[in-house]
Design a protein around this motif. Structure first.
Motif: not given
Length: 151
Positions: A61-90
Motif C-alpha cells: 500500500m505504501l508503494e502504491h501510494g508513492k507511485a500514485l503521488l509520483e504520477q500526479h506530481r508529474q501531471v502538476v509539474d507538466a501544468a507548470g504548477v509547483s507542488c509538494e507530495v506527502v505520503l501519510r500512514e495512519v
C-alpha cells in the motif's frame, strides 16, 4: 487569496477530478498544491492473520501510494504548477484526521477533495471522512463530485 491548496489523492475518479479543479485554481492564483495520500494501515491490521501478512500488505500500500503521488506530481509539474507530495500512514486515527492535520501543519488555505457520494442530497452520500473534514476544517473546503450531477 489561496497560496497553498491541499489535495487528498486516493486514485479514484473523484480525487482525479478534484486535482483537475485544484490545478485550474492554482494556475489562476499562482498557488502551490500539496498532494496528500493517506495509507490506512489500521484496517489492514484488523484483517491480517499474521504479522508477515500485515507487513507485506502495508508495504504494498505504501508503494502504491508513492507511485500514485509520483504520477500526479508529474501531471502538476507538466501544468507548470509547483507542488509538494506527502505520503501519510495512519494506524489508529481516521484518514480525515490526517487530512486535517496536514492542512494545519502545511499551512494550507484551502482543501480541494473529491466526493464519492452518488446524489449529494443526503449527508450519508458524503461519506464519513468527507463529512469529518467539512466539520473539522478551519479553512474552506471545495468538494468536487466524481461526475457532474444529472438535472
Amino acid at each position: 487569496m489561496y497560496a497553498r491548496v491541499l489535495v487528498p489523492i486516493d486514485g479514484s475518479a473523484a480525487s482525479g477530478r478534484a486535482l483537475r479543479e485544484a490545478l485550474e485554481l492554482a494556475r489562476h492564483l499562482g498557488a502551490m498544491l500539496v498532494l496528500l495520500h493517506v495509507v490506512d494501515a489500521y484496517n489492514l491490521l484488523l484483517g491480517s492473520d499474521t504479522q508477515t501478512g500485515f507487513d507485506a500488505a502495508r508495504l504494498a500500500m505504501l508503494e502504491h501510494g508513492k507511485a500514485l503521488l509520483e504520477q500526479h506530481r508529474q501531471v502538476v509539474d507538466a501544468a507548470g504548477v509547483s507542488c509538494e507530495v506527502v505520503l501519510r500512514e495512519v494506524l489508529s486515527s481516521r484518514i480525515s484526521s490526517a487530512i486535517l492535520e496536514e492542512a494545519r501543519t502545511r499551512q494550507c488555505d484551502l482543501i480541494v477533495m473529491g466526493m464519492h457520494g452518488r446524489n449529494g442530497r443526503t449527508r450519508l452520500a458524503l461519506g464519513t471522512d468527507t463529512e469529518h473534514v467539512l466539520r473539522g476544517a478551519r479553512i474552506p473546503v471545495l468538494l468536487v463530485c466524481a461526475e457532474a450531477p444529472e438535472p
